[in-house]
Design an enzyme around this catalytic site. Structure first.
Site, PDB file in Angstrom:
ATOM      1  N   SER A 134       0.835  -1.205   0.000  1.00  0.00           N
ATOM      2  CA  SER A 134       0.000   0.000   0.000  1.00  0.00           C
ATOM      3  C   SER A 134       0.874   1.261   0.000  1.00  0.00           C
ATOM      4  O   SER A 134       1.697   1.431  -0.905  1.00  0.00           O
ATOM      5  CB  SER A 134      -0.957  -0.045   1.196  1.00  0.00           C
TER       6      SER A 134
ATOM      7  N   HIS B 259      -8.320  -4.637  -0.769  1.00  0.00           N
ATOM      8  CA  HIS B 259      -7.030  -3.991  -0.553  1.00  0.00           C
ATOM      9  C   HIS B 259      -6.429  -4.496   0.759  1.00  0.00           C
ATOM     10  O   HIS B 259      -7.157  -4.725   1.715  1.00  0.00           O
ATOM     11  CB  HIS B 259      -7.229  -2.475  -0.494  1.00  0.00           C
TER      12      HIS B 259
ATOM     13  N   GLU C 216      -9.892  -4.077  -6.128  1.00  0.00           N
ATOM     14  CA  GLU C 216      -9.557  -3.143  -5.050  1.00  0.00           C
ATOM     15  C   GLU C 216      -9.487  -1.721  -5.584  1.00  0.00           C
ATOM     16  O   GLU C 216      -9.288  -1.502  -6.780  1.00  0.00           O
ATOM     17  CB  GLU C 216      -8.262  -3.541  -4.349  1.00  0.00           C
TER      18      GLU C 216
END
Lengths: 252, 71
Positions: free
Chosen positions: A87, A212, A182
């Protein structure tokens, strides 16, 4: 042995945790990094870089650079280092490559982005209908405010904040994993296309229907374990290529 | 097709969205919640931690134990 840290001076993964530049720590990602280190068969160095809003850009990037140079000072050569992150940490890993490239510094062997956050502007199409359920959660977390908290006075489209807005030439091999369901999926695919067009070798692995941050749940979500195994395959491949390269050069 | 485990995870996350949106947790609260979720994690077998100080920044070496020295 690296006497300072007790780790063997050799191949290492420099891991940058995710959390939107505002959350996360060594604690939150310890098990994930442990699983990665185990599967890859190398040591991993995880760092607790500074978070926004207390420490906005470029604090996190400076800390990532500090850790990279720290490894070099302790005898790790760039070809023995792979930078990885999930991320925001994945975006930070890509920003680290860009900063090193622009400074003319030696680049690591490769980088791995697990659902990397490549564009902090979160374009309008990003929170889209295909992942409406996930969007509800992320909107509830006010994820749109996290990018500006990190960027502070710097524009969100600054290439070291949003690597998707950067020139992507001259980078080492990249492994990018993303889910087709996502919120960051479209941005990451666009990033991969741009990097390939710029001549950077990109391995894009698209998983089906996952949320995610699915990698964090590797212990009970089989797709996450599969994804981490593929990261291990990639790192082995990168380092085998690195090993073969001098022999090829010698033969030539 | 995602696994049943993932479907369960997603259902949990989706179910969390509405209460979160109502409460509008502050950043310190979210940080604390994420840290507390980490308590449920366990390191993989045969992996060890070692604290490191990277120019004043907290860090950890996470690795398998070194093989015993020969001889």
């Amino acid at each position: 042995m690296d006497s300072a840290a007790g780790a063997p001076a050799g191949r290492v993964i420099l891991y940058l945790h995710g959390g939107g530049y505002v959350l996360g720590s060594l604690n939150t990602h310890r098990a994930l990094v442990g699983s990665l280190a185990q599967r890859c068969g190398v040591a991993a160095l995880a760092i607790n870089y500074r978070k926004a809003p207390e420490y906005p850009f470029p604090a996190a990037l400076e800390d990532a650079l500090t850790a990279y140079y720290w490894l070099l000072e302790r005898g790790h050569v760039p070809a023995d280092i792979i930078v990885a992150g999930d991320s925001a940490g994945g975006g930070l890993a890509l920003a680290l490559l860009l900063a090193l490239r622009d400074a003319g510094e030696p680049l690591p062997a490769a980088a791995v982005g697990l659902s990397p956050w490549t564009d902090l502007k979160l374009p309008a199409g990003t929170l889209r209908s295909i992942c409406q359920e996930e969007s509800l959660l992320l909107e509830a977390l006010e994820i749109r405010s996290w990018g500006p908290l990190y960027a502070a006075d710097t524009p969100l489209n600054h290439p070291l904040i949003s690597p998707g807005r950067a020139e992507l030439h001259g980078l080492p091999p990249l492994l990018i994993q993303i889910s087709n369901a996502e919120v960051l999926g479209d941005d990451v695919r666009r990033f991969a296309d741009q990097a390939r067009a710029a001549g950077t070798p990109v391995t894009l692995q698209v998983f089906d229907g996952l949320v995610h941050w699915w990698h964090l749940f590797w212990r009970f979500v089989p797709e996450a374990a599969t994804a981490l195994d593929r990261v291990a395959d990639f790192t082995r491949q990168v380092w085998e290529t690195e090993e073969a390269a001098p022999a090829v050069r010698q033969a030539a | 097709m995602p696994s049943p485990q993932h479907t369960l995870l997603k259902q949990f996350l989706v179910a969390s969205a509405a209460p979160l949106a109502r409460r509008r947790p502050s950043l310190p609260t979210m940080r604390l919640a994420v840290e507390m979720m980490a308590f449920g994690q366990f390191m993989p077998w045969d992996i060890f931690l070692e604290e490191a100080d990277v120019e004043g920044m907290a860090a950890e070496w996470i690795r398998r134990p070194a093989p015993p020295l020969a001889g």
